[in-house]
Scaffold this motif. Structure first.
Motif, PDB file in Angstrom:
ATOM      1  N   THR A 261      -3.472   0.710  20.228  1.00  0.00           N
ATOM      2  CA  THR A 261      -2.329   0.434  19.364  1.00  0.00           C
ATOM      3  C   THR A 261      -1.851   1.678  18.627  1.00  0.00           C
ATOM      4  N   ALA A 262      -0.576   1.678  18.261  1.00  0.00           N
ATOM      5  CA  ALA A 262      -0.026   2.721  17.393  1.00  0.00           C
ATOM      6  C   ALA A 262       0.014   2.228  15.953  1.00  0.00           C
ATOM      7  N   LYS A 263      -0.612   1.063  15.714  1.00  0.00           N
ATOM      8  CA  LYS A 263      -0.597   0.443  14.392  1.00  0.00           C
ATOM      9  C   LYS A 263      -1.881   0.694  13.606  1.00  0.00           C
ATOM     10  N   GLY A 264      -2.515   1.849  13.860  1.00  0.00           N
ATOM     11  CA  GLY A 264      -3.782   2.155  13.195  1.00  0.00           C
ATOM     12  C   GLY A 264      -3.692   2.217  11.683  1.00  0.00           C
ATOM     13  N   GLY A 265      -2.467   2.370  11.172  1.00  0.00           N
ATOM     14  CA  GLY A 265      -2.288   2.406   9.721  1.00  0.00           C
ATOM     15  C   GLY A 265      -2.705   1.114   9.048  1.00  0.00           C
ATOM     16  N   ILE A 266      -2.825   0.021   9.829  1.00  0.00           N
ATOM     17  CA  ILE A 266      -3.206  -1.265   9.255  1.00  0.00           C
ATOM     18  C   ILE A 266      -4.597  -1.201   8.654  1.00  0.00           C
ATOM     19  N   VAL A 267      -5.441  -0.288   9.149  1.00  0.00           N
ATOM     20  CA  VAL A 267      -6.782  -0.115   8.577  1.00  0.00           C
ATOM     21  C   VAL A 267      -6.664   0.259   7.100  1.00  0.00           C
ATOM     22  N   ILE A 268      -5.717   1.124   6.788  1.00  0.00           N
ATOM     23  CA  ILE A 268      -5.510   1.569   5.409  1.00  0.00           C
ATOM     24  C   ILE A 268      -5.020   0.402   4.553  1.00  0.00           C
ATOM     25  N   ALA A 269      -4.060  -0.363   5.097  1.00  0.00           N
ATOM     26  CA  ALA A 269      -3.507  -1.491   4.348  1.00  0.00           C
ATOM     27  C   ALA A 269      -4.572  -2.541   4.055  1.00  0.00           C
ATOM     28  N   ILE A 270      -5.336  -2.904   5.081  1.00  0.00           N
ATOM     29  CA  ILE A 270      -6.358  -3.940   4.903  1.00  0.00           C
ATOM     30  C   ILE A 270      -7.440  -3.477   3.937  1.00  0.00           C
ATOM     31  N   ARG A 271      -7.871  -2.237   4.111  1.00  0.00           N
ATOM     32  CA  ARG A 271      -8.934  -1.720   3.241  1.00  0.00           C
ATOM     33  C   ARG A 271      -8.476  -1.669   1.789  1.00  0.00           C
ATOM     34  N   HIS A 272      -7.227  -1.284   1.592  1.00  0.00           N
ATOM     35  CA  HIS A 272      -6.741  -1.109   0.223  1.00  0.00           C
ATOM     36  C   HIS A 272      -6.409  -2.437  -0.447  1.00  0.00           C
TER      37      HIS A 272
ATOM     38  N   ILE B  25      -2.494  16.652   0.090  1.00  0.00           N
ATOM     39  CA  ILE B  25      -2.556  15.650  -0.976  1.00  0.00           C
ATOM     40  C   ILE B  25      -2.420  14.256  -0.385  1.00  0.00           C
ATOM     41  N   LEU B  26      -1.534  14.109   0.618  1.00  0.00           N
ATOM     42  CA  LEU B  26      -1.377  12.832   1.311  1.00  0.00           C
ATOM     43  C   LEU B  26      -2.706  12.417   1.957  1.00  0.00           C
ATOM     44  N   SER B  27      -3.356  13.364   2.638  1.00  0.00           N
ATOM     45  CA  SER B  27      -4.655  13.075   3.265  1.00  0.00           C
ATOM     46  C   SER B  27      -5.684  12.660   2.229  1.00  0.00           C
ATOM     47  N   GLU B  28      -5.684  13.368   1.120  1.00  0.00           N
ATOM     48  CA  GLU B  28      -6.637  13.088   0.031  1.00  0.00           C
ATOM     49  C   GLU B  28      -6.436  11.671  -0.524  1.00  0.00           C
ATOM     50  N   LYS B  29      -5.186  11.284  -0.726  1.00  0.00           N
ATOM     51  CA  LYS B  29      -4.882   9.952  -1.269  1.00  0.00           C
ATOM     52  C   LYS B  29      -5.281   8.846  -0.288  1.00  0.00           C
ATOM     53  N   LEU B  30      -5.017   9.081   0.997  1.00  0.00           N
ATOM     54  CA  LEU B  30      -5.389   8.089   2.007  1.00  0.00           C
ATOM     55  C   LEU B  30      -6.900   7.914   2.065  1.00  0.00           C
TER      56      LEU B  30
ATOM     57  N   THR C 104       0.834  -1.202   0.000  1.00  0.00           N
ATOM     58  CA  THR C 104       0.000   0.000   0.000  1.00  0.00           C
ATOM     59  C   THR C 104       0.867   1.249   0.000  1.00  0.00           C
ATOM     60  N   VAL C 105       1.934   1.250   0.804  1.00  0.00           N
ATOM     61  CA  VAL C 105       2.809   2.419   0.889  1.00  0.00           C
ATOM     62  C   VAL C 105       3.517   2.671  -0.438  1.00  0.00           C
ATOM     63  N   MET C 106       3.995   1.616  -1.081  1.00  0.00           N
ATOM     64  CA  MET C 106       4.695   1.786  -2.357  1.00  0.00           C
ATOM     65  C   MET C 106       3.773   2.397  -3.414  1.00  0.00           C
ATOM     66  N   GLU C 107       2.528   1.929  -3.434  1.00  0.00           N
ATOM     67  CA  GLU C 107       1.559   2.485  -4.391  1.00  0.00           C
ATOM     68  C   GLU C 107       1.250   3.941  -4.050  1.00  0.00           C
TER      69      GLU C 107
ATOM     70  N   GLN D  91     -17.893   1.952  16.489  1.00  0.00           N
ATOM     71  CA  GLN D  91     -18.354   3.041  15.628  1.00  0.00           C
ATOM     72  C   GLN D  91     -18.391   2.613  14.167  1.00  0.00           C
ATOM     73  N   GLU D  92     -19.409   3.084  13.451  1.00  0.00           N
ATOM     74  CA  GLU D  92     -19.432   2.869  11.997  1.00  0.00           C
ATOM     75  C   GLU D  92     -18.213   3.552  11.406  1.00  0.00           C
ATOM     76  N   PHE D  93     -17.558   2.866  10.484  1.00  0.00           N
ATOM     77  CA  PHE D  93     -16.338   3.414   9.892  1.00  0.00           C
ATOM     78  C   PHE D  93     -16.675   4.517   8.900  1.00  0.00           C
ATOM     79  N   ASP D  94     -15.896   5.581   8.956  1.00  0.00           N
ATOM     80  CA  ASP D  94     -16.039   6.702   8.033  1.00  0.00           C
ATOM     81  C   ASP D  94     -14.642   7.131   7.611  1.00  0.00           C
ATOM     82  N   ALA D  95     -14.351   7.010   6.314  1.00  0.00           N
ATOM     83  CA  ALA D  95     -12.996   7.279   5.821  1.00  0.00           C
ATOM     84  C   ALA D  95     -12.544   8.704   6.119  1.00  0.00           C
ATOM     85  N   GLU D  96     -13.438   9.669   5.931  1.00  0.00           N
ATOM     86  CA  GLU D  96     -13.061  11.065   6.143  1.00  0.00           C
ATOM     87  C   GLU D  96     -12.787  11.328   7.621  1.00  0.00           C
ATOM     88  N   GLN D  97     -13.659  10.803   8.496  1.00  0.00           N
ATOM     89  CA  GLN D  97     -13.426  10.961   9.926  1.00  0.00           C
ATOM     90  C   GLN D  97     -12.111  10.319  10.339  1.00  0.00           C
TER      91      GLN D  97
END
Length: 332
Positions: free
Chosen positions: A277-288, A94-99, A68-71, A307-313
């Motif tokens: 956890t400090a590994k919250g970035g895994i949500v991005i990896a799994i989703r992508h 732009i980083l926020s927008e891409k995530l 995910t990071v390489m892409e 909580q219902e997941f909301d990408a923007e939040q």
């Protein structure tokens, strides 16, 4: 008005809608990710290969995932060239927008798909210890708060104490549990639960299943049998099959998602224990990396912390204060 003041005001207006749950739940990940990104964006005077390499290292460290990071880095390189950006500070929005784009995926609904014509059946799957039973209890509570009638099915007849654990949650929430003896056929439990749900005319039937992965073939066959029994009794059911993953396990959660995959009928994901956890970035990896929507995230131990997941939040909570931190670093 400076770029960062405008950016802060923009973020502030959007984060008004961000619940305190997301902010609090992502505090550990934010403290690691935001501080390191802010320091990088301030220290580096230009966007070059060294800058991208360091950003890549920070994101991988937050368990966003190598692929995910390489892409993401490739996309950022393209945007930098296209928009003719040379200042690192200008890359943050732009980083926020891409995530957010990665987390939104193809725009699937994040909420539960309800059955408009009768009982909604929700099947939970996942390995032991990820918070599956707790998530079932919290989801039952959510439905009860919405005025819906709920029934639980104790389909994990394999793990010692699983039935009792579900019963404790049922008592806490005020919901009955349909069960059989430990070691019983899970499909038989599901049959009984569906019949009782029909008899009572409940709105929602939530079903637990065994979480063992030692023999994946047996587990998948068991899940397939459960699906068949439910579908025979309620056409179109289960309406959701949710895979529960422990976000704190980082890359292991991604591997579990791939083990279950879509072949087990999974329609959505639940990420638990994000607050610990400090590994919250895994949500991005799994989703992508998985073509499955994140339906819920667990942000604490309280009943309303599911909580219902909301990408923007999620992204705004993750990067809350980043623009201010960058400006503060620059002023210092």
């Amino acid at each position: 008005m400076s770029f960062f003041k405008r950016l802060r005001e923009s973020i502030a207006s959007k984060t008004e809608a961000v619940t305190s749950k997301f902010k609090e739940g992502l505090a550990k990940t934010r403290s690691v990710l935001t501080d390191r990104v802010a320091e990088l964006f301030t220290r580096r005077q230009k966007i070059d290969e060294a800058f991208f390499e360091e950003l890549e290292e920070i994101l991988i460290g937050a368990d966003v995932g190598v692929n995910t990071v390489m892409e993401l880095i490739d996309d950022l390189r393209t945007e930098v060239k296209k928009r003719k950006i040379d200042q690192p500070s200008e890359l943050q929005p732009i980083l926020s927008e891409k995530l957010m784009d990665m987390l939104r995926g193809t725009g699937e609904e994040t909420g539960i798909r309800m059955n408009p014509d009768g009982i909604t059946v929700i099947l939970f799957v996942g390995v032991n210890g990820v918070g599956k039973t707790t998530t079932i209890g919290k989801l039952a509570w959510r439905f009860k708060q919405q005025g819906k009638s709920v029934l639980l099915a104790a389909g994990d007849t394999f793990r010692a104490g699983a039935i009792e654990q579900l019963e404790v949650w049922g008592q806490r929430v005020g919901v009955d549990v349909i069960k059989q003896e430990a070691g019983s056929d899970p499909a038989a439990v599901m049959y009984d639960a569906v019949q009782e749900a029909k008899r009572r005319n409940v709105d929602v039937l939530i079903c637990d299943t065994a979480g063992r992965l030692q023999n994946k073939v047996n587990l998948m066959e068991e899940l397939a049998k459960i699906h068949r029994v439910i579908q025979r009794e309620i056409p179109g059911a289960p309406h959701e099959t949710l895979l529960v993953l422990d976000a704190a396990t980082g890359q292991n959660a991604l591997q579990q998602a791939k083990l279950f995959g879509e072949k087990s009928g999974v329609t959505g994901l639940v990420l638990t224990k994000l607050d610990g956890t400090a590994k919250g970035g895994i949500v991005i990896a799994i989703r992508h990396e998985m073509s499955l929507p994140v339906k819920f995230v667990g942000l604490g131990e309280k009943m309303d912390d599911l909580q219902e997941f909301d990408a923007e939040q999620f992204v705004h909570a993750l990067f809350a204060g980043l623009a201010g931190a960058i400006e503060e670093n620059e002023e210092n």
